[in-house]
Design a protein around this motif. Structure first.
Motif, mmCIF file in Angstrom:
data_model
loop_
_atom_site.group_PDB
_atom_site.id
_atom_site.type_symbol
_atom_site.label_atom_id
_atom_site.label_comp_id
_atom_site.label_asym_id
_atom_site.label_seq_id
_atom_site.Cartn_x
_atom_site.Cartn_y
_atom_site.Cartn_z
ATOM 1 N N TYR A 119 -41.677 -59.136 22.340
ATOM 2 C CA TYR A 119 -41.118 -60.245 21.555
ATOM 3 C C TYR A 119 -39.942 -59.766 20.710
ATOM 4 O O TYR A 119 -38.905 -60.438 20.633
ATOM 5 C CB TYR A 119 -42.184 -60.874 20.660
ATOM 6 N N THR A 120 -40.083 -58.608 20.080
ATOM 7 C CA THR A 120 -39.004 -58.058 19.262
ATOM 8 C C THR A 120 -37.757 -57.831 20.110
ATOM 9 O O THR A 120 -36.627 -58.102 19.675
ATOM 10 C CB THR A 120 -39.452 -56.745 18.599
ATOM 11 N N GLU A 121 -37.954 -57.334 21.342
ATOM 12 C CA GLU A 121 -36.824 -57.120 22.255
ATOM 13 C C GLU A 121 -36.180 -58.454 22.636
ATOM 14 O O GLU A 121 -34.952 -58.558 22.708
ATOM 15 C CB GLU A 121 -37.300 -56.382 23.502
ATOM 16 N N ALA A 122 -37.015 -59.465 22.878
ATOM 17 C CA ALA A 122 -36.483 -60.786 23.239
ATOM 18 C C ALA A 122 -35.620 -61.350 22.116
ATOM 19 O O ALA A 122 -34.534 -61.892 22.355
ATOM 20 C CB ALA A 122 -37.621 -61.749 23.576
ATOM 21 N N VAL A 123 -36.086 -61.234 20.885
ATOM 22 C CA VAL A 123 -35.318 -61.727 19.739
ATOM 23 C C VAL A 123 -34.003 -60.952 19.600
ATOM 24 O O VAL A 123 -32.941 -61.542 19.334
ATOM 25 C CB VAL A 123 -36.153 -61.622 18.448
ATOM 26 N N ALA A 124 -34.079 -59.621 19.789
ATOM 27 C CA ALA A 124 -32.868 -58.797 19.690
ATOM 28 C C ALA A 124 -31.845 -59.190 20.753
ATOM 29 O O ALA A 124 -30.632 -59.063 20.534
ATOM 30 C CB ALA A 124 -33.228 -57.322 19.824
ATOM 31 N N ASP A 125 -32.306 -59.676 21.891
ATOM 32 C CA ASP A 125 -31.399 -60.150 22.939
ATOM 33 C C ASP A 125 -30.907 -61.570 22.653
ATOM 34 O O ASP A 125 -29.746 -61.900 22.916
ATOM 35 C CB ASP A 125 -32.103 -60.126 24.300
ATOM 36 N N LEU A 126 -31.799 -62.412 22.155
ATOM 37 C CA LEU A 126 -31.452 -63.817 21.959
ATOM 38 C C LEU A 126 -30.440 -64.022 20.835
ATOM 39 O O LEU A 126 -29.554 -64.879 20.943
ATOM 40 C CB LEU A 126 -32.717 -64.641 21.660
ATOM 41 N N GLU A 127 -30.546 -63.265 19.752
ATOM 42 C CA GLU A 127 -29.660 -63.499 18.616
ATOM 43 C C GLU A 127 -28.182 -63.348 18.991
ATOM 44 O O GLU A 127 -27.385 -64.264 18.746
ATOM 45 C CB GLU A 127 -30.052 -62.588 17.451
ATOM 46 N N MET A 166 -26.133 -65.936 32.204
ATOM 47 C CA MET A 166 -27.224 -66.110 33.155
ATOM 48 C C MET A 166 -28.005 -64.810 33.338
ATOM 49 O O MET A 166 -29.236 -64.830 33.450
ATOM 50 C CB MET A 166 -26.683 -66.619 34.495
ATOM 51 N N ALA A 167 -27.294 -63.681 33.337
ATOM 52 C CA ALA A 167 -27.984 -62.393 33.422
ATOM 53 C C ALA A 167 -28.877 -62.167 32.199
ATOM 54 O O ALA A 167 -29.996 -61.663 32.317
ATOM 55 C CB ALA A 167 -26.963 -61.262 33.559
ATOM 56 N N GLU A 168 -28.384 -62.564 31.033
ATOM 57 C CA GLU A 168 -29.187 -62.418 29.811
ATOM 58 C C GLU A 168 -30.379 -63.372 29.817
ATOM 59 O O GLU A 168 -31.447 -63.042 29.297
ATOM 60 C CB GLU A 168 -28.297 -62.640 28.584
ATOM 61 N N HIS A 169 -30.216 -64.549 30.402
ATOM 62 C CA HIS A 169 -31.351 -65.455 30.562
ATOM 63 C C HIS A 169 -32.460 -64.781 31.364
ATOM 64 O O HIS A 169 -33.654 -64.909 31.044
ATOM 65 C CB HIS A 169 -30.923 -66.727 31.297
ATOM 66 N N ASP A 170 -32.081 -64.071 32.425
ATOM 67 C CA ASP A 170 -33.070 -63.408 33.275
ATOM 68 C C ASP A 170 -33.875 -62.390 32.477
ATOM 69 O O ASP A 170 -35.093 -62.276 32.636
ATOM 70 C CB ASP A 170 -32.381 -62.707 34.448
ATOM 71 N N VAL A 171 -33.187 -61.638 31.625
ATOM 72 C CA VAL A 171 -33.857 -60.593 30.837
ATOM 73 C C VAL A 171 -34.897 -61.202 29.907
ATOM 74 O O VAL A 171 -36.052 -60.765 29.843
ATOM 75 C CB VAL A 171 -32.827 -59.768 30.040
ATOM 76 N N VAL A 172 -34.493 -62.232 29.170
ATOM 77 C CA VAL A 172 -35.422 -62.873 28.229
ATOM 78 C C VAL A 172 -36.563 -63.556 28.988
ATOM 79 O O VAL A 172 -37.727 -63.498 28.564
ATOM 80 C CB VAL A 172 -34.678 -63.880 27.335
ATOM 81 N N LEU A 210 -37.763 -72.365 26.052
ATOM 82 C CA LEU A 210 -36.759 -71.553 26.729
ATOM 83 C C LEU A 210 -36.590 -71.982 28.179
ATOM 84 O O LEU A 210 -35.476 -71.984 28.706
ATOM 85 C CB LEU A 210 -37.138 -70.068 26.653
ATOM 86 N N HIS A 211 -37.691 -72.348 28.832
ATOM 87 C CA HIS A 211 -37.583 -72.823 30.208
ATOM 88 C C HIS A 211 -36.675 -74.051 30.285
ATOM 89 O O HIS A 211 -35.794 -74.138 31.146
ATOM 90 C CB HIS A 211 -38.969 -73.167 30.760
ATOM 91 N N GLU A 212 -36.898 -75.012 29.390
ATOM 92 C CA GLU A 212 -36.071 -76.219 29.386
ATOM 93 C C GLU A 212 -34.628 -75.889 29.012
ATOM 94 O O GLU A 212 -33.679 -76.402 29.622
ATOM 95 C CB GLU A 212 -36.644 -77.249 28.419
ATOM 96 N N HIS A 213 -34.472 -75.055 28.024
ATOM 97 C CA HIS A 213 -33.160 -74.625 27.529
ATOM 98 C C HIS A 213 -32.361 -73.977 28.659
ATOM 99 O O HIS A 213 -31.211 -74.352 28.933
ATOM 100 C CB HIS A 213 -33.414 -73.646 26.376
ATOM 101 N N ILE A 214 -32.961 -73.005 29.331
ATOM 102 C CA ILE A 214 -32.271 -72.279 30.393
ATOM 103 C C ILE A 214 -32.005 -73.195 31.588
ATOM 104 O O ILE A 214 -30.958 -73.091 32.239
ATOM 105 C CB ILE A 214 -33.079 -71.030 30.791
#
Length: 234
Positions: A119-127, A166-172, A210-214
């Protein structure tokens, strides 16, 4: 009309957003992998395509949600107001819960250590991802739409930042798939306290949002923007 196996998952959801619940139930990714056909996705998951198609054939089609009728810049603005605003508010609240639950229950539930890390990694990517969309990509979309003429962007074609997003979407997306697996589908353990329950509910809500967002970006906004750029630039 019956659901055709060659229709993409993204198009199926765009046609009727109620289908998201069906695809979630079958574990089929309609956002990051929304360009796969139903037949391809069902086959890869070991599912009978006829069974999934039948479940997706929902009677009395729902009217298209209002956001589908928005122009590109307006849709980008709606995504910011709806999904970005939710994430900016929810990410720190949920981070505090994840940290608290790991601290209290980590010894009895060692998987919480990896939940916290993912989760911490996801937030660090999302911000930074949200910031780039709000400050770079979405203003560029608005500028091109208003100009109706070629615009010299420092990053070149809009396909470049769109590909990066789109690549960042895949990671999250993969990080939240891992969280779902670690928590056995957000199942509540017998010894869970209220904070534990709230954490699981919050994580599941964020994944679904996130699913709807992406989906809105990968399968609707971005293809429309690339087509607009092709028409304008030639």
């Amino acid at each position: 009309m019956p659901v055709h196996p060659n229709t993409t998952l993204g198009d199926l959801v765009t046609e009727d957003p109620r289908r998201t619940r069906v695809l979630e139930r079958f574990g089929l990714d309609y956002c990051c992998n929304g360009q796969r056909s139903l037949a391809e996705a069902a086959g890869a998951a070991g599912l009978a395509v006829d069974e999934v198609a039948g479940a997706l054939d929902i009677p009395d089609p729902a009217p298209a949600p209002p956001w589908q009728h928005l122009e590109n810049a307006a849709l980008a603005h709606d995504i910011v107001d709806t999904h970005h605003a939710y994430l900016w508010e929810e990410m720190p609240r949920l981070q505090a819960l994840v940290d608290k639950v790991h601290g209290v229950h980590g010894e009895r539930h060692p998987e919480l250590g990896r939940v916290q890390a993912a989760y911490t990694e996801a937030v660090a990517d999302l911000e930074p991802h949200l910031t780039k969309e709000e400050r770079v990509l979405f203003p560029a979309i608005s500028r091109l739409e208003k100009a109706h003429a070629p615009v010299a962007f420092p990053f070149g074609s809009l396909a470049n930042p769109i590909g990066q997003m789109m690549a960042e979407h895949d990671v999250v997306g993969e990080l939240f798939k891992e969280i779902r697996s670690l928590t056995t589908g957000y199942a509540v353990p017998d010894d869970a306290c209220n904070s534990y329950r709230a954490m699981l509910a919050g994580l599941e809500e964020m994944e679904l949002d996130l699913h709807e967002h992406i989906h809105k970006e990968n399968n609707v906004l971005f293809p429309r923007v690339l087509e607009m750029e092709r028409r304008i630039v030639g």
